[in-house]
Design a protein around this motif. Structure first.
Motif, mmCIF file in Angstrom:
data_model
loop_
_atom_site.group_PDB
_atom_site.id
_atom_site.type_symbol
_atom_site.label_atom_id
_atom_site.label_comp_id
_atom_site.label_asym_id
_atom_site.label_seq_id
_atom_site.Cartn_x
_atom_site.Cartn_y
_atom_site.Cartn_z
ATOM 1 N N MET A 1 0.826 -1.239 0.206
ATOM 2 C CA MET A 1 0.131 -0.005 -0.111
ATOM 3 C C MET A 1 0.914 1.227 -0.120
ATOM 4 S SD MET A 1 -2.607 0.578 3.201
ATOM 5 C CE MET A 1 -3.435 2.127 3.266
ATOM 6 N N SER B 1 10.326 25.184 6.240
ATOM 7 C CA SER B 1 9.758 25.068 7.362
ATOM 8 C C SER B 1 10.802 24.307 8.174
ATOM 9 C CB SER B 1 8.555 24.387 7.193
ATOM 10 O OG SER B 1 8.711 22.962 6.842
ATOM 11 N N TRP C 1 9.862 21.652 9.699
ATOM 12 C CA TRP C 1 9.683 19.963 9.406
ATOM 13 C C TRP C 1 10.599 19.721 8.219
ATOM 14 C CZ3 TRP C 1 8.813 15.396 9.239
ATOM 15 C CH2 TRP C 1 8.773 14.724 8.144
ATOM 16 N N LYS D 1 1.197 6.071 13.969
ATOM 17 C CA LYS D 1 1.185 5.327 12.641
ATOM 18 C C LYS D 1 0.095 6.203 11.793
ATOM 19 C CE LYS D 1 2.932 0.575 13.001
ATOM 20 N NZ LYS D 1 2.332 -0.718 13.024
ATOM 21 N N CYS D 2 -0.786 6.729 12.595
ATOM 22 C CA CYS D 2 -2.077 7.391 11.860
ATOM 23 C C CYS D 2 -1.660 8.733 11.530
ATOM 24 C CB CYS D 2 -3.126 7.467 12.830
ATOM 25 S SG CYS D 2 -4.216 6.053 12.904
ATOM 26 N N VAL D 3 -0.387 9.236 11.656
ATOM 27 C CA VAL D 3 -0.104 10.629 11.222
ATOM 28 C C VAL D 3 0.119 10.734 9.702
ATOM 29 C CG1 VAL D 3 1.808 12.281 11.186
ATOM 30 C CG2 VAL D 3 0.952 11.377 13.460
ATOM 31 N N SER D 4 0.470 9.891 9.200
ATOM 32 C CA SER D 4 0.925 10.040 7.671
ATOM 33 C C SER D 4 1.292 8.644 7.041
ATOM 34 C CB SER D 4 1.666 11.101 7.087
ATOM 35 O OG SER D 4 3.067 10.750 7.245
ATOM 36 N N LYS D 5 1.208 8.269 5.969
ATOM 37 C CA LYS D 5 1.893 6.986 5.304
ATOM 38 C C LYS D 5 3.247 6.899 5.508
ATOM 39 C CE LYS D 5 -1.785 6.590 1.654
ATOM 40 N NZ LYS D 5 -2.382 6.485 0.481
ATOM 41 N N TRP E 1 4.945 8.339 8.129
ATOM 42 C CA TRP E 1 5.160 7.941 9.444
ATOM 43 C C TRP E 1 5.152 6.397 9.837
ATOM 44 C CZ3 TRP E 1 5.298 11.364 14.256
ATOM 45 C CH2 TRP E 1 5.884 12.604 13.798
ATOM 46 N N TYR E 2 3.814 5.962 8.997
ATOM 47 C CA TYR E 2 3.582 4.612 9.143
ATOM 48 C C TYR E 2 4.814 3.692 8.718
ATOM 49 C CZ TYR E 2 0.816 0.147 8.509
ATOM 50 O OH TYR E 2 0.336 -1.135 8.691
ATOM 51 N N ARG F 1 0.693 16.005 13.789
ATOM 52 C CA ARG F 1 0.692 16.221 12.498
ATOM 53 C C ARG F 1 0.955 17.821 12.439
ATOM 54 N NH1 ARG F 1 -4.727 13.645 10.513
ATOM 55 N NH2 ARG F 1 -4.114 11.833 10.164
ATOM 56 N N HIS G 1 4.497 19.460 11.220
ATOM 57 C CA HIS G 1 3.907 20.033 9.601
ATOM 58 C C HIS G 1 4.000 18.706 8.485
ATOM 59 C CE1 HIS G 1 4.581 24.247 10.611
ATOM 60 N NE2 HIS G 1 5.343 23.762 11.574
ATOM 61 N N VAL G 2 3.253 17.856 8.843
ATOM 62 C CA VAL G 2 3.055 16.651 8.249
ATOM 63 C C VAL G 2 1.771 16.687 7.636
ATOM 64 C CG1 VAL G 2 3.022 14.086 8.051
ATOM 65 C CG2 VAL G 2 4.386 15.297 9.875
ATOM 66 N N GLU G 3 1.829 16.452 6.154
ATOM 67 C CA GLU G 3 0.438 16.425 5.789
ATOM 68 C C GLU G 3 -0.246 15.156 5.664
ATOM 69 O OE1 GLU G 3 -1.385 16.718 1.135
ATOM 70 O OE2 GLU G 3 1.028 17.057 1.257
ATOM 71 N N ASP H 1 -2.004 12.355 4.376
ATOM 72 C CA ASP H 1 -2.380 11.576 3.038
ATOM 73 C C ASP H 1 -3.077 10.461 3.025
ATOM 74 O OD1 ASP H 1 -0.401 10.142 4.260
ATOM 75 O OD2 ASP H 1 1.272 10.261 2.566
ATOM 76 N N TYR H 2 -3.644 10.198 4.319
ATOM 77 C CA TYR H 2 -4.482 9.234 4.291
ATOM 78 C C TYR H 2 -5.952 9.307 3.717
ATOM 79 C CZ TYR H 2 -1.678 6.248 7.588
ATOM 80 O OH TYR H 2 -0.609 5.467 8.103
ATOM 81 N N GLU I 1 -8.520 4.679 5.008
ATOM 82 C CA GLU I 1 -7.369 4.136 5.155
ATOM 83 C C GLU I 1 -6.802 4.486 6.578
ATOM 84 O OE1 GLU I 1 -4.841 4.486 0.815
ATOM 85 O OE2 GLU I 1 -4.932 6.178 2.060
ATOM 86 N N GLU I 2 -7.232 5.669 7.000
ATOM 87 C CA GLU I 2 -6.999 6.084 8.527
ATOM 88 C C GLU I 2 -7.622 5.122 9.239
ATOM 89 O OE1 GLU I 2 -6.595 10.364 9.596
ATOM 90 O OE2 GLU I 2 -6.891 9.782 11.478
ATOM 91 N N VAL J 1 -5.774 1.589 9.583
ATOM 92 C CA VAL J 1 -4.667 1.575 10.394
ATOM 93 C C VAL J 1 -5.094 1.875 11.756
ATOM 94 C CG1 VAL J 1 -2.502 2.994 10.903
ATOM 95 C CG2 VAL J 1 -3.174 2.668 8.601
#
Lengths: 472, 161
Positions: free
Chosen positions: A21, A41, A43, A67-71, A73-74, B132, B136-138, B140-141, B145-146, B149
């Protein structure tokens, strides 16, 4: 550290299916590799290497939650952080005791002094709440059904419903699968079937997340050839193929062929180790060809003609690379390490722990009660319910090794009323439990001690998406 | 100040990204492995050492940390620990991130460890949505999908919102 990290990356590169995925995600970009200044930034500046550094300092639950923050980060958490912080330190031990009077097995979880308790109890119905209803009613988990524990996963076999269960106590996830159809040698099939139904067949779990996210279950069938009792069938289940494969192994000539084996295995580097009452160690290689190597146990000078399963001592792995064998000998505990040199393996005597020394040993400060330093004898004096002189006598005579801590270089020792954790490198001593813990059957020698450290890997990654209804 | 370093009071000049110059005693600069390696090689201490990735505000903090740790003897570990926690107290996330970057660039392991630990301690109880924003993380789920997870790792959310 670096080696381990690289290993986990190569695993993900080798087409680790579960993360398809999120494929195409780049490997870690390095801080000093020109990544600076890509973005204004903070980040943009805080490169992945530092993100990983920070994430690895989080408590386990928070780490997994993010893990829910972003793909991305997962990916970082599953593929970099979790392998990096594994194996997690020893959380506790499961101590199983055979109750002669009832012909049954009793068990309890003993947590390490500075660890948090398990969120679910081992043998309560609550644990089985997620089972589908018909199974739930038939399946009352009992300590005798707990067969093995390996790097955070537990293996159960329930004879009433005839299913194996792999349970992860950290993630509260499990899978069920049926045993192989009874095969083996025809002449005693009925006998074997009866034995299966009454006691279950001893099986062991082979799982090491540092090497593979798949596990194997090895089932040691009872059936024997009457002509050559050393030749016996072996079934291996792999979570990768979800199938049982039958093998035949030859465990060797007399006296190994007929001697009873200890119902406990240690998994290390693609092999299972098991003790034989013929004073041998059996090594079952599970990689490539399945075969058995037999090694003589070291002579401690105290062997008797009749050795039983109970006085054989114990084996254990340490830090993913060492195999130890320990045995009680008068008032000492002797510990050997298996060394490989020039294709041959040999035992090297590494440690000798004297019970009288241990009595006066200083306890590490983490030990309960935490506040102040004192030695083991003084500590026992404060545990009011003990008669010290009687205790010391028993302690000196009966101190014995019961397991090794696979996540550090430590041995777990037992004497009536007390279970100890002793580090072989820095001599740190901790009391895992004493008479004040109110443990039932504390003065009975354990039948088996299984070590438990948490495993943060979800079942999905272990090759299972969901519980499969069709197994019932 | 400790007597052992009196005969070694050479000074060197560090220049921040915004052009400010800092005069530092050599034994303080040696807390940084990067500067230590530079001094060990041919770099003359008379030169101005530019640190183009670190602004003056952060560099002042870093040097404050280095000075304290260079001057304190190892027997005062307790004192250093309380200095460390006081040092990071009330620092906002931006300042902490800058500190982590500077400590990583200048290779000051002790400072990197405490600043990273401070960030971890601050975010550990926060919901992931807030994390997030901090990083500053976007996201993208897709919502599905979220949720998947979250379901897969349900145990980690017990006791959390």
């Amino acid at each position: 550290m670096d080696g381990a990290r690289r290993k986990s990356w190569s695993r993900s590169k080798n087409g680790h299916e579960q993360h398809r995925m999120f494929e195409c995600l780049p490997l870690l970009r390095r801080c000093n590799g020109g990544y600076y200044g890509c973005s204004d930034s903070i980040w943009g500046l805080l490169c992945e290497e530092l993100i990983v550094e920070i994430l690895c300092l989080l408590p386990q639950k928070a780490l997994i939650k993010f893990k829910c923050v972003s793909k991305h980060w997962y990916y970082l958490i599953s593929e970099v952080c979790v392998p990096r912080i594994s194996p997690l330190p020893l959380s506790g031990i499961f101590r199983l005791v055979r109750i002669m009077k009832h012909l049954s097995v009793s068990g309890a979880y003993l947590q390490m002094p500075n660890d948090t308790p398990l969120e679910r109890d081992l043998f309560t119905d609550d644990l089985w709440f997620h089972l589908p209803r018909p199974l739930r009613n038939a399946f009352t988990p009992s300590p005798s059904e707990l067969l093995d524990m390996c790097n955070g996963l537990c293996l159960y076999f329930s004879p009433p419903i005839n299913l194996y269960c792999i349970w992860n106590f950290t993630t509260h996830q499990f899978v069920l699968f049926p045993p192989p159809p009874p095969l083996g040698f025809e002449h005693n099939q009925q006998e074997e079937l009866n034995q299966c139904l009454s006691s279950g067949v001893f099986s062991a779990l082979a799982f090491d997340p540092k090497q593979s996210l798949h596990f194997k279950v090895v089932r040691f069938d009872h059936s024997r050839s009457t002509i050559n009792p050393g030749v016996r069938p072996l079934h291996i289940f792999s979570s990768e193929t979800r199938e049982w494969v039958e093998y035949t192994v030859d465990i060797g000539p007399p006296p190994v062929d007929t001697a009873p084996l200890v119902d406990h295995c240690v998994y290390l580097n693609q092999a299972l180790y098991r003790l034989s009452t013929s004073l041998h160690l059996l090594r079952y290689d599970l990689e490539k060809t399945v075969n058995v190597t037999v090694l003589k146990l070291p002579d401690s000078g105290s062997w008797t003609s009749e050795n039983t399963v109970d006085d054989l001592g114990c084996i254990g792995s340490s830090l993913g690379c060492r195999l130890y064998y320990a045995r009680h000998c008068t008032t000492r505990v002797l510990i050997w390490m298996l060394c490989d040199c020039n294709d041959a393996s040999d035992w090297v005597l590494m440690h000798c722990i004297r019970a009288p020394d241990l009595i006066n040993h200083e306890l590490s400060i983490e030990c309960t009660p935490r506040a102040y330093k004192k030695n083991f004898r003084q500590y026992l004096e404060t545990c009011g319910s003990l008669k010290l002189s009687r205790f010391v006598g028993k302690f000196l005579r009966q101190l014995q090794p019961v397991a090794f801590d696979p996540t550090s270089d430590a041995v777990i020792l037992w004497a009536p009323e007390v279970t100890l954790w002793y580090h072989l490198g820095n001599n740190k001593l901790e009391v895992i439990c004493n008479s004040n813990t109110c443990l039932p059957f504390a003065n009975m020698a354990p039948l088996k001690v299984l070590t438990y450290s948490r495993c943060l890997i979800p079942l999905k990654d272990l090759g299972w998406n969901h519980y499969r209804q069709d197994t019932g | 100040m400790a007597s052992s370093i009196e005969n070694n009071n050479e000074k060197l000049t560090l220049k921040s990204s915004d052009g400010e110059e800092f005069l530092v005693e050599k034994h303080v600069a040696l807390q940084s492995t990067l500067l230590q390696n530079m001094l060990d090689s041919d770099c003359s201490s008379a030169d101005v050492i530019p640190l183009p990735k670190i602004d003056a505000r952060t560099l002042a903090l870093v040097l404050g940390y280095c000075k304290k740790h260079a001057d304190a003897s190892s027997s005062k570990q307790g004192e250093l620990n309380s200095f460390d926690s006081e040092f990071l107290k009330d620092m906002d996330m931006g300042a902490l991130f800058n500190l982590v970057l500077a400590a990583n660039f200048m290779e000051i392991k002790g400072l990197l460890d405490i600043a990273a630990q401070k960030i971890a301690d601050t975010i550990k109880d926060k919901p992931h949505q807030e994390v997030r924003e901090i990083f500053h993380v976007e996201n993208d789920y897709t919502p599905e999908e979220e949720a998947a997870v979250r379901e897969e790792n349900r145990w980690a959310f017990e006791g959390f919102p």
